[in-house]
Write a protein that holds these residues in place. Structure first.
Motif, short mmCIF file in Angstrom:
data_model
loop_
_atom_site.label_atom_id
_atom_site.label_comp_id
_atom_site.label_asym_id
_atom_site.label_seq_id
_atom_site.Cartn_x
_atom_site.Cartn_y
_atom_site.Cartn_z
N HIS A 28 11.95 55.76 37.11
CA HIS A 28 12.89 55.83 35.99
C HIS A 28 13.90 56.96 36.15
O HIS A 28 14.99 56.92 35.59
N ASN A 29 13.54 58.00 36.90
CA ASN A 29 14.42 59.16 37.07
C ASN A 29 15.18 59.03 38.38
O ASN A 29 14.58 58.79 39.43
N ASP A 30 16.50 59.21 38.34
CA ASP A 30 17.29 58.96 39.55
C ASP A 30 17.41 60.17 40.47
O ASP A 30 17.98 60.07 41.55
N LEU A 31 16.86 61.34 40.08
CA LEU A 31 16.93 62.51 40.93
C LEU A 31 16.03 62.33 42.15
O LEU A 31 14.82 62.13 42.02
N PHE A 32 16.61 62.37 43.32
CA PHE A 32 15.93 62.14 44.60
C PHE A 32 15.40 60.71 44.75
O PHE A 32 14.71 60.42 45.73
N ARG A 33 15.70 59.83 43.80
CA ARG A 33 15.15 58.48 43.87
C ARG A 33 15.65 57.73 45.10
O ARG A 33 14.86 57.14 45.85
N ALA A 34 16.95 57.74 45.32
CA ALA A 34 17.52 57.00 46.45
C ALA A 34 17.02 57.56 47.78
O ALA A 34 16.62 56.81 48.67
#
Length: 298
Positions: free
Chosen positions: A96-102
């Motif tokens: 759900h959190n996009d920080l470092f997700r990619a």
């Protein structure tokens, strides 16, 4: 087995080097010095599933501490298999959190030295993202601010009588924690290696969880790593000055991991002896700490 029992198994492994059954594999993965060998000798690595999370966390920490190492990644991939690896990366993409997700959902980041180098080059972005993630984790998971609760689901009539109205962390919150955990671990490892004086590391080290810990002790693992960093930086005075806030398990663990001189040992022992209140949480009594201190002083 409860979460504090798993932590106790980890302490036994660190103290003795002896293994204590297949269910202590989490402790081995978390604490083994030779990570490559530990991964290679894992039995039934995809059961339970969270083992791969810990393996990746150790891989991230290795990359951040020692640099890019495609050989270690290949060891992990060969042991867990393509299907488990793809499932792990897909979960990172769905976080759900996009920080470092990619980044943490791309296999090439861990197999291509140039991509890893470009990722590490943007230090300001990494620092800001790590701080944002860990500060959010601290408020939400450690302090319990805004964490959803649900009524305990008893497994028996006896449990229903013992805990009739007990509220537990909601299952949706556990799902959120597990999905986010690799990014949290990555963030803490990044700060320890590049910004070891960050205040959030100290806060995680000195603050016990408001609610129950993860059954596999992944949140307690973050606390242990943060505490080791702080004691290495500030010395054992950190424990002496904040004794009432620190679990005995953490003190025992730090004594196993961080060198202490006789003067520090004497001050720490006297401080623990002077403590008035009894400790109710965990599995380590102060007599165990004193036994370890005697061994260290011998």
């Amino acid at each position: 087995m409860c979460e504090y029992c798993y932590e106790s198994a980890m302490l036994y492994f660190v103290a003795s080097g002896r293994r204590h059954g297949i269910y202590s594999r989490f402790a081995y993965l978390e604490e083994a010095d030779d990570l490559k060998t530990e991964i290679e000798q894992l039995e039934d690595p995809n059961n339970p599933e969270p083992l791969i999370d810990l393996a990746f966390c150790r891989l991230y920490d290795h990359y951040l501490t020692y640099g890019f190492d495609a050989g270690l990644f290949n060891t992990l991939q060969n042991k867990f298999g393509q299907e488990a690896m793809q499932a792990y990366l897909a979960k990172r993409q769905a976080c759900h959190n996009d920080l470092f997700r990619a980044e943490l959902s791309r296999i090439k980041l861990l197999t291509n030295a140039a991509q890893w180098g470009r990722f590490m080059a943007d230090q300001e972005r990494m620092h800001n993202h790590a701080l944002e993630l860990l500060n959010s984790y601290y408020d939400w998971w450690v302090l319990g601010i805004g964490k959803e609760k649900e009524k305990r689901k008893p497994n028996s009539i006896d449990e229903n009588l013992l805990f009739p109205d007990e509220l537990m962390t909601a299952s949706a919150e556990w799902d959120k924690f597990h999905a986010l955990y690799p990014a949290l671990f990555f963030s803490l490892s990044y700060l320890i290696n590049h910004h070891c004086d960050s205040d959030i590391i100290r806060k995680i080290a000195l603050t016990n969880l408001k609610d129950g810990a993860d059954i596999w002790t992944k949140d307690l693992w973050l606390q242990r790593r943060a505490m080791i960093n702080c004691v290495k930086r500030d010395g054992y005075s950190l424990i002496v000055d904040n004794l009432s806030q620190i679990r005995y398990e953490l003190i025992y663990y730090v004594l196993l991991k961080v060198t202490i001189n006789l003067a520090e040992l004497s001050v720490l022992k006297a401080t623990i002896l002077s403590e008035q209140s009894d400790r109710l949480t965990g599995t380590v009594e102060r007599e165990y700490i004193f036994e370890l201190m005697d061994q260290l002083a011998a």
